[in-house]
Each structure stands twice: as structure tokens, then as C-alpha cells.
Write an enzyme that holds these catalytic residues in place. Structure first.
Site, PDB file in Angstrom:
ATOM      1  CG  HIS A 281      -2.037  -0.961   1.149  1.00  0.00           C
ATOM      2  ND1 HIS A 281      -2.854  -1.051   0.056  1.00  0.00           N
ATOM      3  CD2 HIS A 281      -2.489  -1.900   2.041  1.00  0.00           C
ATOM      4  CE1 HIS A 281      -3.772  -1.987   0.269  1.00  0.00           C
ATOM      5  NE2 HIS A 281      -3.566  -2.530   1.464  1.00  0.00           N
ATOM      6  CB  CYS A 330      -2.212   3.264  -4.781  1.00  0.00           C
ATOM      7  SG  CYS A 330      -3.219   1.845  -5.218  1.00  0.00           S
TER       8      CYS A 330
END
Length: 613
Positions: A281, A330
Site C-alpha cells: 500500500h 498506488c
């Protein structure tokens, strides 16, 4: 005339003699130092220090002048008495080098400290050959260059320059640097000669190649991921084929990430290719990318994450020949009102490459197909990374393939940023000449980070002998195997189970067997301290470990996986192959103004990593 005449008394006024002159020094910028002069004469002596600009030094009226060196200057001291006698000391130079001073001892006494080593050279015949080195020292160090072990006449400055080099100048060069306190030597470097056409075709080389791979998948407060475990494992194998020393780690807290990065930086040095890869993440804020640690709270802030640009800056300070950062994460903005890429430049030195899995304010996806899961960016990266082309060309091919993938078309697109000034490839060869000390230091650090425990033979009371051996899937995942080598005289149906004791590096072996006389199952146990294997010295082993798996059978092996890695499956929807995002939402459970946004970057993050100037 009677009387006596008084003879006049003559007073001899002694000259002033300087018994110790000040000495020239070479120091780093902003270094505090003292210039001293000692003189003898009649009566009280007065002192006044001057600079080369004929200016009196403020408060420079003592025999000792303490200054903080800001720039290179000349100093001299005038000594006078009350009888109009005066004398000047020798002029001395305070040379200030605005260069890397890392490694300078805190209580430095002035012994020569080499700040710049010469670099290996490959030149054409008839061209200029220049070798440079520099050292701090009080007094200023003396330089003497050597070629092939022989001193070179009149080559006694920090720069060795030969205007028209010929084949006779080929060889191994080093410099002896000394002052009254100590003598030290630079590392030897090789000077070679090539024909003009050979120089044009000469391929770049690295002095070493080191990679740090981190995959975070089991988050405490955020959705788990599947792909990083496979992504890191496969990429590590490919990089090893390219000659990289690879440290691969899974599921790190922020503290563990910083410790791993610090160890990675110690393996970098001048001329080394450094590669940092992260899968997990992440997000972007004001042009900076942040990696979310597995222990990041919900909501998280920048102090709970690791700033990628700080990693790159630290790599550059290690004078790497190529610095590559690959991010399969991301890049969503949580503050939609912020100005994208609004960041001050970090002063790149060139040959830096960023390969982003996706563009700004977009998500990166991983795909699960049956039992295999992979990040889409890493999937195509692994298909091209072994190619010998320039690293940016490899990433362009990755971008083209990903752009054609129907699963993420219109959702994810690779972005490449670089300052590549030379055609460097991840497949470039490693050259090991001319930097013996640095290579040796990296070898020591590397062996420490990859040390496996030795095999152990254990004898149980019942007469069963068990062999305990080890292997590593990742740099922080140790796999232990227990094999029954010899059964006891009165035992049968032997098997072994392994488990680790939480918060320690101790393995417990439980031997289960059937006693032939009583026909009852019995158990004997032993414990083995395995020391600090792999990267345990980085304190990456402090969290609880799972109980080991077991396999039955007397000749079978019992295997224990000693790590904090326990992959968990996503709840999957219908369809065999669906992409999942690597976006970690940052939302508070209770609505509070701006509490769902990470705070913007703060320059105080410089303290996250030691900057090795």
C-alpha cells in the site's frame, strides 16, 4: 675639578623570537579550530592576527586564535612589545573543503582523514590523465603519489595530472597522505588505455550491484494484499541472475523498514548500482510518495510511513553510479486541493531512475488467478528485466505491455522519471578492481545480513538422532528442516515438530515416537538457540512467530517457517481473474475535520535516514 663622572647606563632590548609558528590546516566547512603562535621576548608581548585581506581579525589579540572555518583564507600573526620591536609569524592557510565529511571521528585530533579517493580511469593515448584525492588534516597533509609501488617524482599534491598520457603511464596508482600525526593510503586504482573506437564502445560497469526488496501484505489496520509475496520472490531471483546482491523482506513495520533501508545504504558506495523495490500500500502527497508500513494506524499520517524521495536522496549521498527505485503501489492523492508535484528539487547528481506502477492520483492493481497472485506492473517488469538494454528502455517496454492489458486499460499506466546521463543497464557487469577496501566492507556487511545457522545434530535420550538444517526464502524468513537421521533401538514411528518461541530466536523440537515395549506414544523436547541469522541484526525479528508446520513419517522432514508472514486471501468476487487495488484508504472512524487526510510533507523527515555527506 674634583668629582666623579657617572657613566650612562645602557639598556639592552632583546629581540622577539617566535619559537612556534602556526601551521596550515585542511578542514571541512564550519569546522572549529585553533591557530597558535608562541613567542619569547622582554616584557609583555602583544598579539594581533590578520587575514590575507590585510584586515585585523576581530578579537584576534591572543596567541591562540579560535575560529570556525567558513572559507579558505590565509592568516598571519604580528607579535610586538613595548619597545617598538615587532615580528610576524609565517603565513598559514586554512583550507576549507566543502565535500563529504562522513566518517570523520567525533573527537578528531587532526590525523589525515581521506574524504575523496581517486577513481579508476580509462583514457586514450595522448590525452590528459587526472587523478584526484583529498584529505582533511591538522597540519595540512602531505601527498605523495605512487605508480605500481614506486614513488612519482614531484607528484605531491592532491591532484596528479599528466598532460599527454602514454602506455607507460598504465598501472595501479595510489597516494600516501601523511602529517606529523599519522600516515594513511588511498585505495589503489587502475589506469588503462584504449583506442578511440574502443572507448566509444566501452560498456558502463558497476563496482557492485545491491538491491533491497520490500513486500508488505499483512496489514494490521488496512486491507491485506496477496501479490507482494510472489512479486518479491520472483523479482529477487531475477535480480540475482543479473549479479545483484538481494535483500528481500516481507511485512515490515515502519521501524523495521527504516532499519532495513539503513542497512541497505551501508551496502552502497561510489560506483555501486543500487535498486530499491517496494510492493504494498502507498499514496502520494504534494509530489512525494509514501510507503505504508504494516503497523500504520487508521487513519495514518506521514510519520507512520516512509518517504520514497528520502530513500533516493540517501542513495545519492552514497555516490552510487545508478540509483533505481521501482514502486508497485498506488499514488492516490488524499488532499485533492494540493498542488501536484509541488516539491523543491533534491539536487540529483544524475543517473537516477523512478519506475512507477501507475501515474499520479491513480491506483495500482494486483491480479489473482487461481492460486497465483501478482502485481500487474511487476508481472511485466519480470518479463523484461533480464534484458541488456538501458534501464529506461526496459521500463518503456513494461509500460507498453501494461498499456495493452485489458484488465487495467484506462485505470493504470506506468510512469517513468529519470536523470539518466549514461546508457546504464541493470545487466552491466561488475568491475572489482580499484576499490578493495569498499568491496571488503560490503562483503562483510553482506555476509552478516545473509548468514544462515549451521546444520545441527541433536541426540535425544531415547537414542534418536535428528538433524536440523536451514534455508531462506526471504531475508527475514528462515525455514527450518528437521530430519530423523537415526532411530533409537526401542523406538518406531518417529516424527518431529518444530516451533519457535515468541520474542526469541530459539527453536523448540518435539520428537514424537512409539516405544516398542510399552506401545505408547512418547514425546521428548529440546531447544536450540540459532543466534542472529539473516538480517536479524537489523532487529527484524521482534514480533511473534507462528507455530511451525509439521509432516509425519520417520524419514520425512518437519519444516518450520519462522517469520511474521501469514498470507491471507482476499474475499474474491465471481470471475477467475479480477484486479484488486493497492490503495490503502485513510479514513477515521469518527468524522473529524481533515482527519481522513495524511498531513503534507514536512522537511523534518530528513531525520528518517542518516544523510552521509
Amino acid at each position: 675639578m674634583n668629582g666623579s663622572r657617572t657613566k650612562p647606563c645602557r639598556i639592552m632590548i632583546s629581540k622577539i623570537v617566535i619559537v612556534r609558528h602556526p601551521v596550515s590546516v585542511c578542514v571541512p566547512e564550519n569546522h572549529k579550530l585553533t591557530l597558535s603562535v608562541r613567542a619569547e621576548g622582554t616584557g609583555i608581548l602583544n598579539y594581533q592576527w590578520f587575514t590575507d585581506e590585510d584586515k585585523e581579525v576581530p578579537a584576534g589579540t591572543e596567541s591562540d586564535l579560535t575560529i570556525r572555518a567558513k572559507r579558505t583564507q590565509l592568516f598571519v600573526c604580528r607579535v610586538n612589545d613595548h619597545f617598538c620591536n615587532w615580528v610576524f609569524s609565517d603565513w598559514v592557510k586554512v583550507k576549507v573543503l566543502d565535500i563529504d565529511k562522513s566518517g570523520l571521528p567525533e573527537k578528531w585530533l587532526g590525523e589525515p582523514h581521506i574524504a575523496v579517493h581517486p577513481e579508476p580511469q580509462t583514457v586514450q593515448q595522448g590525452t590528459e590523465l587526472t587523478l584526484r584525492c583529498a584529505a582533511f588534516g591538522v597540519p595540512t597533509p602531505h601527498y605523495q603519489w605512487y605508480r605500481n609501488g614506486q614513488p612519482l617524482l614531484d607528484k605531491n599534491s592532491g591532484i596528479l595530472q599528466i598532460d599527454c598520457a602514454t602506455a607507460e603511464h598504465r598501472g595501479s596508482y595510489l597516494c600516501c597522505i601523511s602529517n606529523v600525526l599519522e600516515e594513511t593510503w588511498t585505495e589503489p586504482v587502475d589506469v588503462d588505455f584504449v583506442q578511440p573506437d574502443q572507448l566509444l564502445n566501452a560498456a558502463p560497469t558497476a563496482t557492485d550491484k545491491v538491491a533491497l526488496l520490500i513486500g508488505n501484505l499483512n496489514y494490521t489496520n488496512h486491507p491485506p494484499l496477496m501479490a507482494p509475496i510472489m512479486d518479491v520472490h520472483e523479482l529477487a531471483n531475477l535480480l540475482q541472475q543479473l549479479g545483484f546482491r538481494v535483500v528481500s523482506l516481507l511485512d515490515l513495520t515502519r521501524e523495521e523498514m527504516l532499519a532495513a533501508i539503513d542497512t541497505f545504504l551501508q551496502l552502497l558506495d561510489r560506483g555501486v548500482y543500487g535498486l530499491f523495490y517496494y510492493a504494498g500500500h502507498g499514496y502520494e502527497c504534494v509530489g512525494r510518495n509514501y510507503l505504508v508500513a504494516v503497523d500504520a494506524p487508521q487513519p495514518y499520517r506521514t510519520e507512520n510511513c516512509v518517504c520514497v524521495q528520502r530513500v533516493m536522496l540517501s542513495m545519492q549521498h552514497r555516490r552510487t553510479a545508478l540509483s533505481v527505485i521501482l514502486l508497485d503501489t498506488c499514488r492516490k492523492w488524499y488532499n485533492q486541493d494540493c498542488i501536484p508535484s509541488g516539491i523543491m528539487p533534491l539536487g540529483p547528481t544524475g543517473n537516477t531512475v523512478y519506475g512507477y506502477a501507475t501515474c499520479e492520483d491513480a491506483e495500482a492493481y494486483e491480479v489473482q488467478d487461481g492460486r497465483k497472485s501478482t502485481g500487474i506492473f511487476t508481472k511485466y517488469l519480470n518479463q523484461h528485466i533480464l534484458q541488456t538494454e538501458k534501464v529506461t528502455h526496459v521500463l518503456e517496454k513494461v509500460s507498453e505491455d501494461l498499456g495493452r492489458d485489458p484488465l487495467v486499460k484506462g485505470k493504470q499506466q506506468v510512469e517513468i522519471k529519470h536523470t539518466l546521463k549514461e546508457p546504464r543497464s541493470l545487466a552491466d557487469p561488475v568491475r572489482t578492481t580499484g576499490h578493495t577496501r569498499e568491496l571488503h566492507q560490503r562483503e562483510v556487511c553482506w555476509r552478516q545480513a545473509n548468514k544462515l545457522p549451521p546444520k545441527k545434530r541433536l541426540m535425544f535420550v531415547c537414542g534418536v538422532e535428528v538433524e536440523l538444517s536451514f534455508s531462506a526464502l526471504f531475508s527475514n524468513v528462515l525455514v527450518a528442516f528437521a530430519t530423523v537421521k537415526t532411530e533409537g533401538p526401542r523406538t518406531q514411528d518417529c516424527n518431529v515438530t518444530l516451533s519457535s518461541i515468541p520474542e526469541t530466536l530459539v527453536i523448540k523440537l518435539d520428537l514424537h515416537y512409539t516405544h516398542m515395549d510399552s506401545k505408547q506414544r512418547q514425546t521428548e523436547s529440546q531447544q536450540v538457540d540459532i543466534g542472529t541469522p539473516l538480517v536479524a541484526s537489523c532487529k527484524l525479528y521482534t514480533r511473534n512467530h507462528p507455530t511451525a508446520k509439521k509432516r509425519g513419517g520417520a524419514s520425512a522432514q518437519s519444516m518450520g517457517n519462522f517469520s511474521s508472514v501469514k498470507p491471507r486471501l482476499h474475499p474474491t468476487a465471481a470471475g477467475p481473474c479480477r484486479p484488486f487495488t493497492r490503495k490503502a484508504e485513510c479514513a477515521a472512524k469518527v468524522a473529524v475535520a481533515k482527519s481522513n487526510e495524511p498531513e503534507e510533507n514536512d522537511e523534518n523527515e530528513l531525520q528518517d535516514f542518516p544523510l552521509r555527506h
